[in-house]
Design an enzyme around this catalytic site. Structure first.
Site, PDB file in Angstrom:
ATOM      1  N   ALA A  65     -12.678  -6.170   4.198  1.00 60.90           N
ATOM      2  CA  ALA A  65     -11.433  -6.592   3.575  1.00 60.90           C
ATOM      3  C   ALA A  65     -11.028  -7.933   4.200  1.00 60.90           C
ATOM      4  O   ALA A  65     -11.399  -8.233   5.334  1.00 60.90           O
ATOM      5  CB  ALA A  65     -10.350  -5.548   3.812  1.00 60.90           C
ATOM      6  N   GLY A 108     -14.607  -2.824   4.542  1.00 64.52           N
ATOM      7  CA  GLY A 108     -14.521  -2.708   3.087  1.00 64.52           C
ATOM      8  C   GLY A 108     -15.829  -3.064   2.397  1.00 64.52           C
ATOM      9  O   GLY A 108     -16.098  -2.587   1.290  1.00 64.52           O
ATOM     10  N   GLU A 111     -17.777   0.038   2.469  1.00 56.34           N
ATOM     11  CA  GLU A 111     -17.127   0.965   1.537  1.00 56.34           C
ATOM     12  C   GLU A 111     -17.418   0.598   0.083  1.00 56.34           C
ATOM     13  O   GLU A 111     -17.624   1.472  -0.758  1.00 56.34           O
ATOM     14  CB  GLU A 111     -15.616   0.981   1.809  1.00 56.34           C
ATOM     15  CG  GLU A 111     -15.304   1.568   3.178  1.00 56.34           C
ATOM     16  CD  GLU A 111     -13.840   1.407   3.584  1.00 56.34           C
ATOM     17  OE1 GLU A 111     -13.399   0.246   3.736  1.00 56.34           O
ATOM     18  OE2 GLU A 111     -13.151   2.411   3.737  1.00 56.34           O
ATOM     19  N   GLU A 131     -13.208  -1.218  11.496  1.00 57.39           N
ATOM     20  CA  GLU A 131     -11.741  -1.289  11.404  1.00 57.39           C
ATOM     21  C   GLU A 131     -11.060  -0.915  12.711  1.00 57.39           C
ATOM     22  O   GLU A 131      -9.976  -1.415  13.031  1.00 57.39           O
ATOM     23  CB  GLU A 131     -11.237  -0.360  10.292  1.00 57.39           C
ATOM     24  CG  GLU A 131     -11.560  -0.830   8.884  1.00 57.39           C
ATOM     25  CD  GLU A 131     -12.900  -0.338   8.348  1.00 57.39           C
ATOM     26  OE1 GLU A 131     -13.748   0.129   9.160  1.00 57.39           O
ATOM     27  OE2 GLU A 131     -13.106  -0.427   7.136  1.00 57.39           O
TER      28      GLU A 131
HETATM   29  C1  HXC Z   1     -11.447 -12.723   6.414  1.00 62.37           C
HETATM   30  C2  HXC Z   1     -13.493 -13.342   7.264  1.00 62.37           C
HETATM   31  C3  HXC Z   1     -13.873 -11.985   7.394  1.00 62.37           C
HETATM   32  C4  HXC Z   1     -12.966 -10.993   6.967  1.00 62.37           C
HETATM   33  C5  HXC Z   1     -15.482 -13.217   8.102  1.00 62.37           C
HETATM   34  N1  HXC Z   1     -14.513 -14.059   7.727  1.00 62.37           N
HETATM   35  N2  HXC Z   1     -15.134 -11.951   7.910  1.00 62.37           N
HETATM   36  N3  HXC Z   1     -12.294 -13.695   6.790  1.00 62.37           N
HETATM   37  N4  HXC Z   1     -11.771 -11.417   6.490  1.00 62.37           N
HETATM   38  N5  HXC Z   1     -13.250  -9.711   7.004  1.00 62.37           N
HETATM   39  C6  HXC Z   1     -14.511 -15.525   7.799  1.00 62.37           C
HETATM   40  C7  HXC Z   1     -14.341 -16.034   9.206  1.00 62.37           C
HETATM   41  O1  HXC Z   1     -12.988 -16.035   9.542  1.00 62.37           O
HETATM   42  C8  HXC Z   1     -14.927 -17.405   9.101  1.00 62.37           C
HETATM   43  O2  HXC Z   1     -13.981 -18.268   8.484  1.00 62.37           O
HETATM   44  C9  HXC Z   1     -16.060 -17.230   8.124  1.00 62.37           C
HETATM   45  O3  HXC Z   1     -15.770 -16.025   7.396  1.00 62.37           O
HETATM   46  C10 HXC Z   1     -17.407 -17.045   8.794  1.00 62.37           C
HETATM   47  O4  HXC Z   1     -17.315 -15.986   9.725  1.00 62.37           O
HETATM   48  P1  HXC Z   1     -17.768 -16.123  11.253  1.00 62.37           P
HETATM   49  O5  HXC Z   1     -17.071 -15.073  12.019  1.00 62.37           O
HETATM   50  O6  HXC Z   1     -17.624 -17.515  11.721  1.00 62.37           O
HETATM   51  O7  HXC Z   1     -19.318 -15.799  11.133  1.00 62.37           O
HETATM   52  P2  HXC Z   1     -20.257 -15.128  12.235  1.00 62.37           P
HETATM   53  O8  HXC Z   1     -19.974 -15.718  13.585  1.00 62.37           O
HETATM   54  O9  HXC Z   1     -21.629 -15.245  11.689  1.00 62.37           O
HETATM   55  O10 HXC Z   1     -19.831 -13.578  12.294  1.00 62.37           O
HETATM   56  C11 HXC Z   1     -20.008 -12.734  11.181  1.00 62.37           C
HETATM   57  C12 HXC Z   1     -19.215 -11.415  11.382  1.00 62.37           C
HETATM   58  C13 HXC Z   1     -17.732 -11.741  11.677  1.00 62.37           C
HETATM   59  C14 HXC Z   1     -19.806 -10.594  12.530  1.00 62.37           C
HETATM   60  C15 HXC Z   1     -19.368 -10.596  10.087  1.00 62.37           C
HETATM   61  O11 HXC Z   1     -17.285 -12.653  10.702  1.00 62.37           O
HETATM   62  C16 HXC Z   1     -16.834 -10.560  11.668  1.00 62.37           C
HETATM   63  O12 HXC Z   1     -16.805  -9.758  12.606  1.00 62.37           O
HETATM   64  N6  HXC Z   1     -16.044 -10.406  10.601  1.00 62.37           N
HETATM   65  C17 HXC Z   1     -15.042  -9.347  10.470  1.00 62.37           C
HETATM   66  C18 HXC Z   1     -15.718  -8.025  10.216  1.00 62.37           C
HETATM   67  C19 HXC Z   1     -14.682  -6.904  10.099  1.00 62.37           C
HETATM   68  O13 HXC Z   1     -13.941  -6.626  11.029  1.00 62.37           O
HETATM   69  N7  HXC Z   1     -14.617  -6.322   8.936  1.00 62.37           N
HETATM   70  C20 HXC Z   1     -13.700  -5.219   8.674  1.00 62.37           C
HETATM   71  C21 HXC Z   1     -12.434  -5.783   8.071  1.00 62.37           C
HETATM   72  S1  HXC Z   1     -11.206  -4.519   7.927  1.00 62.37           S
HETATM   73  P3  HXC Z   1     -13.444 -19.609   9.210  1.00 62.37           P
HETATM   74  O14 HXC Z   1     -12.443 -20.156   8.234  1.00 62.37           O
HETATM   75  O15 HXC Z   1     -12.862 -19.176  10.506  1.00 62.37           O
HETATM   76  O16 HXC Z   1     -14.668 -20.456   9.363  1.00 62.37           O
HETATM   77  C22 HXC Z   1     -11.558  -3.697   6.545  1.00 62.37           C
HETATM   78  C23 HXC Z   1     -10.550  -2.639   6.186  1.00 62.37           C
HETATM   79  C24 HXC Z   1     -10.932  -1.878   4.911  1.00 62.37           C
HETATM   80  O17 HXC Z   1     -12.512  -3.941   5.885  1.00 62.37           O
HETATM   81  C25 HXC Z   1      -9.777  -1.060   4.438  1.00 62.37           C
HETATM   82  C26 HXC Z   1      -8.688  -1.854   3.775  1.00 62.37           C
HETATM   83  C27 HXC Z   1      -7.724  -1.037   3.003  1.00 62.37           C
END
Ligand code: HXC
Length: 257
Positions: A65, A108, A111, A131
């Protein structure tokens, strides 16, 4: 319809939806959710489409998400707007959806892959429910669908630690149907979709419905439901055609009714 966060194409009887927010690793914001659901519903309503492939990029199916969109929301906002509730509509699409997953399928993203009917993974795929690292828990069915897919021990492990699981572990656990070389994942998914789309659409719908019954009812009720669906197919032109074609040693020409 013009879409901004996804690319929608058709190849024969296969509909392809490609998540396309590369700068955010296909993070699922509200617009993307609405576009995916709208595109999937449009394919579902189109009798020329027999299967749907859902995919992302080589680096990310979807990294979750959109944390930036989500971070400032209040409790009353997420409740009143039923935040991310529209994703539930995907589970009401009757056309089979195959997720072709390469790269990150986190939160997400994992999911969403599990909302598809089956997952074909590239070797570089990474699945996880991180999450917990953000102070929340899965919110698009992850705690339920992951547990049904891989069992309690591994689901607890993934949901509580937030760790990532590679494609081979996901295959051993039963989350994905096949692991293929990363660059072949989309092609293999399209081939599977083309195969499905060559069958009688009506039997495909009922086959999907029957398998899904296994997840929300008892064995006795599920077998009874299957039997009723099986009997009903004897009222279709395609049953007559499919069996006649076998006996006449030729390929069937399904009319999808
Ligand atoms: C918003 C995101 C994002 C996310 C990545 N980006 N994941 N933006 N939401 N979930 C953005 C980063 O901010 C960054 O933008 C760009 O994408 C590239 O990501 P990097 O982190 O620089 O890449 P990398 O170093 O290769 O790492 C990849 C990664 C990491 C390991 C996947 O991005 C990461 O941990 N992302 C979050 C994963 C996560 O926690 N997902 C769960 C979300 S909660 P900028 O502008 O900074 O360059 C969820 C809840 C579901 O899903 C339920 C909801 C109701």
């Amino acid at each position: 319809t013009t879409y901004e966060t996804i690319i929608v194409e058709t190849e024969g009887r296969v509909g392809v939806i490609t998540l396309n927010r590369p700068k955010a690793l296909n993070a699922l914001n509200t617009q993307l959710m609405n576009e995916v659901v709208s595109a999937a519903k449009a394919f579902d309503a189109d009798p020329e489409i027999g299967a749907i492939v859902l995919t992302g990029s080589e680096k990310a199916f979807a990294a979750g998400a959109d944390i930036k969109e989500m971070s400032s929301k209040s409790y009353s906002e997420v409740v009143s707007e039923a935040f991310f509730g529209a994703w539930d509509d995907l589970s009401r699409v009757r056309t089979p959806i195959i997720a072709a997953v390469t790269g990150y399928a986190l939160g997400g993203g994992c999911e969403l892959a599990m909302l598809a009917d089956t997952i074909i993974a590239g070797e570089n795929a990474r699945f996880g429910q991180p999450e917990i690292n953000l102070g929340v828990i899965p919110g698009i069915g992850g705690s339920q669908r992951l547990t049904r897919a891989v069992g309690k021990a591994k689901a607890m492990d993934l949901v509580l630690t937030g760790r990532q699981m590679k494609a081979d572990e996901a295959e051993r656990a039963g989350l994905v149907s096949r692991v293929v070389p990363t660059e072949e994942a989309l092609t293999v998914a399209k081939e599977a979709a083309t195969t499905i789309a060559s069958k009688s659409l009506i039997s495909v719908y009922l086959a999907k419905e029957a398998v899904n019954r296994a997840f929300d009812t008892t064995l006795t009720e599920g077998v009874r439901a299957e039997r009723g669906l099986f009997y009903s197919l004897f009222a279709t032109d395609d049953q007559t055609e499919g069996m006649a074609a076998f006996i006449e040693k030729r390929d069937p020409e399904f009319k999808h009714r």
